[in-house]
Design an enzyme around this catalytic site. Structure first.
Site, mmCIF file in Angstrom:
data_model
loop_
_atom_site.group_PDB
_atom_site.id
_atom_site.type_symbol
_atom_site.label_atom_id
_atom_site.label_comp_id
_atom_site.label_asym_id
_atom_site.label_seq_id
_atom_site.Cartn_x
_atom_site.Cartn_y
_atom_site.Cartn_z
ATOM 1 N N SER A 277 0.870 -1.184 0.000
ATOM 2 C CA SER A 277 0.000 0.000 0.000
ATOM 3 C C SER A 277 0.896 1.219 0.000
ATOM 4 C CB SER A 277 -0.879 -0.005 1.260
ATOM 5 O OG SER A 277 -1.461 1.270 1.468
ATOM 6 N N TYR B 95 -1.505 -0.952 10.451
ATOM 7 C CA TYR B 95 -1.596 -1.167 8.997
ATOM 8 C C TYR B 95 -0.338 -0.670 8.286
ATOM 9 C CZ TYR B 95 -3.764 -1.270 4.328
ATOM 10 O OH TYR B 95 -4.068 -1.522 3.009
HETATM 11 N N1 LIG Z 1 -9.108 -1.289 -0.938
HETATM 12 C C1 LIG Z 1 -8.115 -0.433 -0.859
HETATM 13 O O1 LIG Z 1 -8.292 0.785 -0.883
HETATM 14 C C2 LIG Z 1 -6.714 -0.923 -0.750
HETATM 15 C C3 LIG Z 1 -5.657 -0.031 -0.921
HETATM 16 C C4 LIG Z 1 -4.345 -0.488 -0.795
HETATM 17 C C5 LIG Z 1 -4.120 -1.822 -0.534
HETATM 18 N N2 LIG Z 1 -5.186 -2.665 -0.371
HETATM 19 C C6 LIG Z 1 -4.893 -4.047 -0.064
HETATM 20 O O2 LIG Z 1 -5.430 -4.894 -1.053
HETATM 21 C C7 LIG Z 1 -5.736 -6.157 -0.457
HETATM 22 C C8 LIG Z 1 -7.157 -6.555 -0.804
HETATM 23 O O3 LIG Z 1 -8.046 -5.552 -0.355
HETATM 24 P P1 LIG Z 1 -9.594 -5.527 -0.763
HETATM 25 O O4 LIG Z 1 -10.018 -4.114 -0.722
HETATM 26 O O5 LIG Z 1 -9.805 -6.332 -2.001
HETATM 27 O O6 LIG Z 1 -10.220 -6.269 0.488
HETATM 28 P P2 LIG Z 1 -11.401 -7.371 0.550
HETATM 29 O O7 LIG Z 1 -11.820 -7.437 1.966
HETATM 30 O O8 LIG Z 1 -12.436 -7.074 -0.472
HETATM 31 O O9 LIG Z 1 -10.640 -8.701 0.150
HETATM 32 C C9 LIG Z 1 -9.934 -9.472 1.076
HETATM 33 C C10 LIG Z 1 -10.411 -10.894 0.943
HETATM 34 O O10 LIG Z 1 -9.623 -11.685 1.827
HETATM 35 C C11 LIG Z 1 -10.488 -12.621 2.443
HETATM 36 N N3 LIG Z 1 -9.883 -13.026 3.713
HETATM 37 C C12 LIG Z 1 -9.825 -12.352 4.870
HETATM 38 N N4 LIG Z 1 -9.180 -13.066 5.800
HETATM 39 C C13 LIG Z 1 -8.807 -14.215 5.197
HETATM 40 C C14 LIG Z 1 -8.124 -15.373 5.629
HETATM 41 N N5 LIG Z 1 -7.667 -15.472 6.891
HETATM 42 N N6 LIG Z 1 -7.938 -16.378 4.762
HETATM 43 C C15 LIG Z 1 -8.403 -16.302 3.486
HETATM 44 N N7 LIG Z 1 -9.068 -15.233 3.030
HETATM 45 C C16 LIG Z 1 -9.268 -14.206 3.870
HETATM 46 C C17 LIG Z 1 -11.799 -11.908 2.621
HETATM 47 O O11 LIG Z 1 -12.869 -12.818 2.775
HETATM 48 C C18 LIG Z 1 -11.876 -11.077 1.349
HETATM 49 O O12 LIG Z 1 -12.567 -11.764 0.327
HETATM 50 C C19 LIG Z 1 -5.463 -5.988 1.043
HETATM 51 O O13 LIG Z 1 -4.161 -6.434 1.323
HETATM 52 C C20 LIG Z 1 -5.505 -4.505 1.241
HETATM 53 O O14 LIG Z 1 -4.760 -4.071 2.340
HETATM 54 C C21 LIG Z 1 -6.459 -2.264 -0.488
#
Ligand SMILES: NC(=O)c1ccc[n+]([C@@H]2O[C@H](COP(=O)([O-])OP(=O)(O)OC[C@H]3O[C@@H](n4cnc5c(N)ncnc54)[C@H](O)[C@@H]3O)[C@@H](O)[C@H]2O)c1
Length: 261
Positions: A151, A165
């Site tokens: 991130s 985070y």
């Molecule tokens: N959304 C944003 O703005 C953003 C920005 C920068 C980085 N990120 C990073 O991108 C990644 C994905 O984010 P997202 O927005 O798609 O989130 P999201 O919550 O939509 O996706 C995460 C998925 O991981 C699954 N999950 C959670 N715990 C788990 C476990 N123990 N085992 C298996 N699956 C598990 C959840 O069920 C979910 O489907 C994360 O690492 C997040 O930090 C997101």
């Protein structure tokens, strides 16, 4: 052969950990559209199956696993099941993570249970899935691709209670460089994408606050937050032969945010 063929993934097999999520499912679908067979692993069986269905509806080949990817045994089960089904493993995308918006605390009060949870969700999941995948890639002898999701918060503070985070994403960026160094001898490249806010359910609550959103968008030169489709092109690059000589890199996908710092 067209230069674009270097981005094709025909014959390759990918695991997308967290592949039921907003970003994971978009990347899983993109890898499948480039020809990869994809295993979607997610804690949520419904989300995993929906992502599998999305790929199959698009003419791709996929399987799904309901698994808790913070556990070594579960990560190993997903990788072994993928190799059993598709015969090999070439790519792992670590898209489990997030949680920042759910545990916002002042830095001087940041509680241990929230800290540990964020680390489990982001760092442990990336660690155990990458370890299991790397062992399979090394055994396969064909090299491989590891793509982590860091991130912009790995390198930029934010005045919003994000201590755990930012530390977790910093760890993921550091592990990206460490594994790139260690696994190069096996032909495995390790890179990360580092998005700013992506319009997903995880951050919807934060972005619903107009003042917060304006504060975010005003700092981004391209004048908007990201969408999941902004991540799929870079993900395809890092997961394909197009990036053969690129490893240990963390690519900001941030509309120019980090360029201003
Ligand atoms: N959304 C944003 O703005 C953003 C920005 C920068 C980085 N990120 C990073 O991108 C990644 C994905 O984010 P997202 O927005 O798609 O989130 P999201 O919550 O939509 O996706 C995460 C998925 O991981 C699954 N999950 C959670 N715990 C788990 C476990 N123990 N085992 C298996 N699956 C598990 C959840 O069920 C979910 O489907 C994360 O690492 C997040 O930090 C997101």
């Amino acid at each position: 052969m067209s230069q674009l063929d270097a981005f094709r993934l025909d014959g390759r097999v990918a695991v997308v950990s967290g592949g039921g999520g907003a970003i994971g499912s978009a990347i899983a679908a993109a890898l499948a559209s480039a020809g990869a067979r994809v295993a979607v692993a997610d804690l949520s069986v419904d989300l995993a199956m929906a992502a599998e269905q999305r790929i199959c509806d698009g003419g791709g080949e996929a399987i799904s696993f309901a698994a808790d990817i913070t556990g070594e045994d579960e990560a190993e089960r997903v990788v072994a099941g993928t190799v059993e089904r598709f015969g090999r493993l070439d790519i792992i995308v670590n898209a489990v993570g997030g949680g920042a918006g759910k545990v916002l605390f002042d830095a001087e009060q940041y509680p241990r249970d929230a800290w540990d949870w964020i680390y489990e969700l982001n760092v442990r999941s990336t660690l155990v899935a990458s370890q299991a995948a790397a062992r399979a890639m090394i055994a396969g002898g064909r090299g491989g691709r590891v793509l982590n999701i860091s991130s912009v918060r790995a390198s930029l503070g934010i005045n919003a209670g994000y201590s755990a985070y930012v530390a977790a994403k910093g760890a993921i960026s550091s592990l990206t460089r460490q594994w790139a160094t260690e696994w190069a001898k096996h032909g495995i490249t390790v890179n990360a994408i580092a998005p700013t806010f992506v319009d997903t359910p995880q951050v919807a609550m934060l972005l619903e606050d107009p003042a917060f959103k304006a504060g975010v968008v005003n700092r981004i030169p391209l004048g908007r937050v990201g969408g999941t489709s902004d991540l799929t092109g870079p993900a395809l690059f890092f997961c394909s032969d197009a990036s053969s000589f690129v490893t240990g890199q963390i690519l900001g996908i941030d509309g120019g945010l980090t360029a201003t710092q």
